[in-house]
Design an enzyme around this catalytic site. Structure first.
Site, PDB file in Angstrom:
ATOM      1  N   ASP A 132      52.995  32.822  34.504  1.00 43.88           N
ATOM      2  CA  ASP A 132      53.841  32.379  33.388  1.00 43.88           C
ATOM      3  C   ASP A 132      53.957  33.498  32.360  1.00 43.88           C
ATOM      4  OD1 ASP A 132      54.033  29.849  34.508  1.00 43.88           O
ATOM      5  OD2 ASP A 132      52.630  28.906  33.102  1.00 43.88           O
ATOM      6  N   ARG A 182      60.938  33.772  38.013  1.00 42.83           N
ATOM      7  CA  ARG A 182      61.431  32.556  37.352  1.00 42.83           C
ATOM      8  C   ARG A 182      62.096  33.000  36.054  1.00 42.83           C
ATOM      9  NH1 ARG A 182      56.783  29.336  35.113  1.00 42.83           N
ATOM     10  NH2 ARG A 182      56.412  28.742  37.269  1.00 42.83           N
ATOM     11  N   LYS A 185      64.619  30.200  29.282  1.00 44.29           N
ATOM     12  CA  LYS A 185      65.150  30.576  27.954  1.00 44.29           C
ATOM     13  C   LYS A 185      64.043  31.186  27.102  1.00 44.29           C
ATOM     14  CE  LYS A 185      68.917  27.253  27.770  1.00 44.29           C
ATOM     15  NZ  LYS A 185      69.678  26.268  27.001  1.00 44.29           N
ATOM     16  N   THR A 224      65.442  25.444  34.075  1.00 43.34           N
ATOM     17  CA  THR A 224      66.129  24.908  32.896  1.00 43.34           C
ATOM     18  C   THR A 224      66.474  23.434  33.106  1.00 43.34           C
ATOM     19  OG1 THR A 224      68.005  25.238  31.408  1.00 43.34           O
ATOM     20  CG2 THR A 224      68.443  25.582  33.752  1.00 43.34           C
TER      21      THR A 224
HETATM   22  P1  FDA Z   1      67.305  23.548  26.206  1.00 42.72           P
HETATM   23  O1  FDA Z   1      65.992  23.057  25.688  1.00 42.72           O
HETATM   24  O2  FDA Z   1      68.126  24.482  25.398  1.00 42.72           O
HETATM   25  O3  FDA Z   1      68.147  22.281  26.548  1.00 42.72           O
HETATM   26  C1  FDA Z   1      69.501  22.444  26.930  1.00 42.72           C
HETATM   27  C2  FDA Z   1      70.115  21.123  27.292  1.00 42.72           C
HETATM   28  O4  FDA Z   1      69.403  20.545  28.392  1.00 42.72           O
HETATM   29  C3  FDA Z   1      70.059  20.069  26.217  1.00 42.72           C
HETATM   30  O5  FDA Z   1      71.028  20.280  25.242  1.00 42.72           O
HETATM   31  C4  FDA Z   1      70.288  18.840  27.063  1.00 42.72           C
HETATM   32  O6  FDA Z   1      71.629  18.738  27.417  1.00 42.72           O
HETATM   33  C5  FDA Z   1      69.484  19.151  28.303  1.00 42.72           C
HETATM   34  N1  FDA Z   1      68.145  18.571  28.184  1.00 42.72           N
HETATM   35  C6  FDA Z   1      67.025  19.203  27.846  1.00 42.72           C
HETATM   36  N2  FDA Z   1      65.980  18.348  27.868  1.00 42.72           N
HETATM   37  C7  FDA Z   1      66.473  17.148  28.205  1.00 42.72           C
HETATM   38  C8  FDA Z   1      65.923  15.858  28.372  1.00 42.72           C
HETATM   39  N3  FDA Z   1      64.626  15.616  28.168  1.00 42.72           N
HETATM   40  N4  FDA Z   1      66.742  14.861  28.719  1.00 42.72           N
HETATM   41  C9  FDA Z   1      68.062  15.089  28.896  1.00 42.72           C
HETATM   42  N5  FDA Z   1      68.639  16.276  28.742  1.00 42.72           N
HETATM   43  C10 FDA Z   1      67.868  17.283  28.406  1.00 42.72           C
HETATM   44  N6  FDA Z   1      58.883  29.256  28.867  1.00 42.72           N
HETATM   45  C11 FDA Z   1      58.182  30.397  28.646  1.00 42.72           C
HETATM   46  O7  FDA Z   1      58.292  30.982  27.559  1.00 42.72           O
HETATM   47  N7  FDA Z   1      57.356  30.889  29.629  1.00 42.72           N
HETATM   48  C12 FDA Z   1      57.230  30.303  30.849  1.00 42.72           C
HETATM   49  O8  FDA Z   1      56.488  30.802  31.700  1.00 42.72           O
HETATM   50  C13 FDA Z   1      57.965  29.098  31.091  1.00 42.72           C
HETATM   51  N8  FDA Z   1      57.880  28.433  32.286  1.00 42.72           N
HETATM   52  C14 FDA Z   1      58.720  27.369  32.535  1.00 42.72           C
HETATM   53  C15 FDA Z   1      58.745  26.769  33.788  1.00 42.72           C
HETATM   54  C16 FDA Z   1      59.666  25.768  34.068  1.00 42.72           C
HETATM   55  C17 FDA Z   1      59.695  25.153  35.435  1.00 42.72           C
HETATM   56  C18 FDA Z   1      60.587  25.337  33.053  1.00 42.72           C
HETATM   57  C19 FDA Z   1      61.622  24.293  33.338  1.00 42.72           C
HETATM   58  C20 FDA Z   1      60.529  25.892  31.803  1.00 42.72           C
HETATM   59  C21 FDA Z   1      59.599  26.891  31.509  1.00 42.72           C
HETATM   60  N9  FDA Z   1      59.533  27.447  30.248  1.00 42.72           N
HETATM   61  C22 FDA Z   1      58.795  28.598  30.055  1.00 42.72           C
HETATM   62  C23 FDA Z   1      60.173  26.772  29.094  1.00 42.72           C
HETATM   63  C24 FDA Z   1      61.549  27.341  28.770  1.00 42.72           C
HETATM   64  O9  FDA Z   1      61.434  28.622  28.225  1.00 42.72           O
HETATM   65  C25 FDA Z   1      62.289  26.430  27.758  1.00 42.72           C
HETATM   66  O10 FDA Z   1      61.556  26.400  26.559  1.00 42.72           O
HETATM   67  C26 FDA Z   1      62.500  25.016  28.240  1.00 42.72           C
HETATM   68  O11 FDA Z   1      62.826  24.963  29.592  1.00 42.72           O
HETATM   69  C27 FDA Z   1      63.643  24.369  27.450  1.00 42.72           C
HETATM   70  O12 FDA Z   1      64.838  25.076  27.651  1.00 42.72           O
HETATM   71  P2  FDA Z   1      66.024  24.571  28.602  1.00 42.72           P
HETATM   72  O13 FDA Z   1      66.484  25.738  29.415  1.00 42.72           O
HETATM   73  O14 FDA Z   1      65.580  23.409  29.398  1.00 42.72           O
HETATM   74  O15 FDA Z   1      67.205  24.216  27.656  1.00 42.72           O
END
Ligand code: FDA
Length: 305
Positions: A132, A182, A185, A224
């Site tokens: 990670d 991986r 964001k 994501t």
């Molecule tokens: P974001 O949080 O911007 O959400 C975008 C959109 O997704 C929302 O507007 C909504 O439409 C939809 N959405 C999100 N959550 C929802 C919900 N609960 N219900 C419905 N819709 C929802 N970070 C890091 O710094 N180091 C790491 O090693 C990792 N590892 C990691 C592994 C995995 C498998 C994941 C999925 C994530 C990580 N992360 C991470 C976390 C990552 O950096 C980030 O903070 C989160 O994934 C949130 O960002 P999103 O890309 O999901 O979009």
């Protein structure tokens, strides 16, 4: 308001006293929605159920910012226990882990010793291990460790964060290693000197690095919950005839489970990140920072008690 809440929970995520209290009092305040349980046995049950639904998994024994050698060695032992459980139960699961839990803040030698123990065991069981990515201050060190380990092992990958300005260059530099990466964001609070402050720019950079890494011919995990990014990836692979076995989607346990299953039905590899263990506090706070709706869910849980 949303930014204030985000900053507040990211601030709380680093509080050492609350981390210790949380460990002592067990999974609380709705954390069990995002954390599979406190023991490996419970995590195995959860993974079996996810696998039954066609979802692949990466398991993570929770822990970060370890500051003594004994604890770092114990963390490594837990990861080895998880690898053995994957092998014994024939689970469709990889392993994820954090360098600060292996002793990154203590010494590089300690991290390398623990990582070699883990990767040897993982290799013996055919398990892939993802390192990670943590906060910016540990980014370069984590990449250096990854590069060294990648020369010795083929079952190791790492994570790059779209919110960092440096990431585009890291994608280029790492291409020589043909890494399984991986892409995310980014989950930590970073200064505008090192990270895009604007969400819109993070999303654009996310698309850019997904495209670069896929077109370089490397395996790409798009991690994501954002439908816009998922749709972008689907279009991109279609346009460039990129096969389904060169990429996968990843989401966190407990977030959008119905969407996870839908992506499986559409024929994509969908991997769920399944954290377990007693050190759930920092992970849970970062999930609350990401989405105010998660906070409402937690408050409802507390009020019901
Ligand atoms: P974001 O949080 O911007 O959400 C975008 C959109 O997704 C929302 O507007 C909504 O439409 C939809 N959405 C999100 N959550 C929802 C919900 N609960 N219900 C419905 N819709 C929802 N970070 C890091 O710094 N180091 C790491 O090693 C990792 N590892 C990691 C592994 C995995 C498998 C994941 C999925 C994530 C990580 N992360 C991470 C976390 C990552 O950096 C980030 O903070 C989160 O994934 C949130 O960002 P999103 O890309 O999901 O979009």
């Amino acid at each position: 308001m949303e930014q204030l809440m985000r900053d507040f929970f990211l601030f709380l995520s680093k509080n050492k006293t609350l981390t210790k209290l949380a460990k002592r009092y067990g999974l609380r305040f709705g954390a069990s929605r995002f954390v599979a349980g406190e023991t490996i046995e419970r995590a195995v049950d959860v993974i079996k159920e996810l696998n039954r639904k066609g979802l692949a998994v990466t398991i993570d024994y929770l822990g970060e910012f370890v500051d003594n050698e004994q604890e770092a060695n114990e963390m490594a032992n837990h990861s080895i226990e998880a690898i053995r459980a994957i092998g014994e139960n024939k689970l469709n699961s990889q392993l994820s882990l954090k360098m600060t839990s292996m002793g990154l803040d203590i010494s590089d030698e300690l991290v390398m010793k623990n990582m070699r123990r883990i990767l040897d065991e993982a290799k013996a069981h055919g398990v892939f291990v993802t390192i990670d990515m943590e906060d910016y201050s540990r980014c370069q060190k984590t990449i250096d460790i990854f590069k060294q380990l990648k020369k010795e092992y083929d079952n190791v990958g790492t994570v790059l964060q779209a919110y960092l300005y440096r990431t585009e260059k890291d994608i280029e530099d790492l291409n020589a290693y043909h890494p399984n990466l991986r892409l995310v964001k980014g989950a930590y609070k970073e200064s505008p000197e090192v990270a895009f402050p604007d969400k819109k720019d993070v999303d654009e950079n996310f698309k850019k690095i997904i495209k670069m890494h896929l077109l370089n011919g490397n395996y790409t995990a798009v991690a994501t919950h954002d439908d816009a990014i998922i749709e972008y990836t689907k279009q991109l692979v279609k346009e460039h005839n990129i096969p389904n076995d060169q990429f996968e989607f990843q989401m966190l346990y407990g977030i959008r489970p119905e969407r996870q299953e839908q992506l499986v039905r559409e024929g994509y590899t969908m991997r769920v990140y399944v954290p377990y263990g007693t050190d759930w506090y920092g992970y849970f706070m970062r999930r609350l920072a990401e989405r105010p709706a998660n906070v409402a869910f937690v408050l409802k849980g507390i009020l019901k008690k």
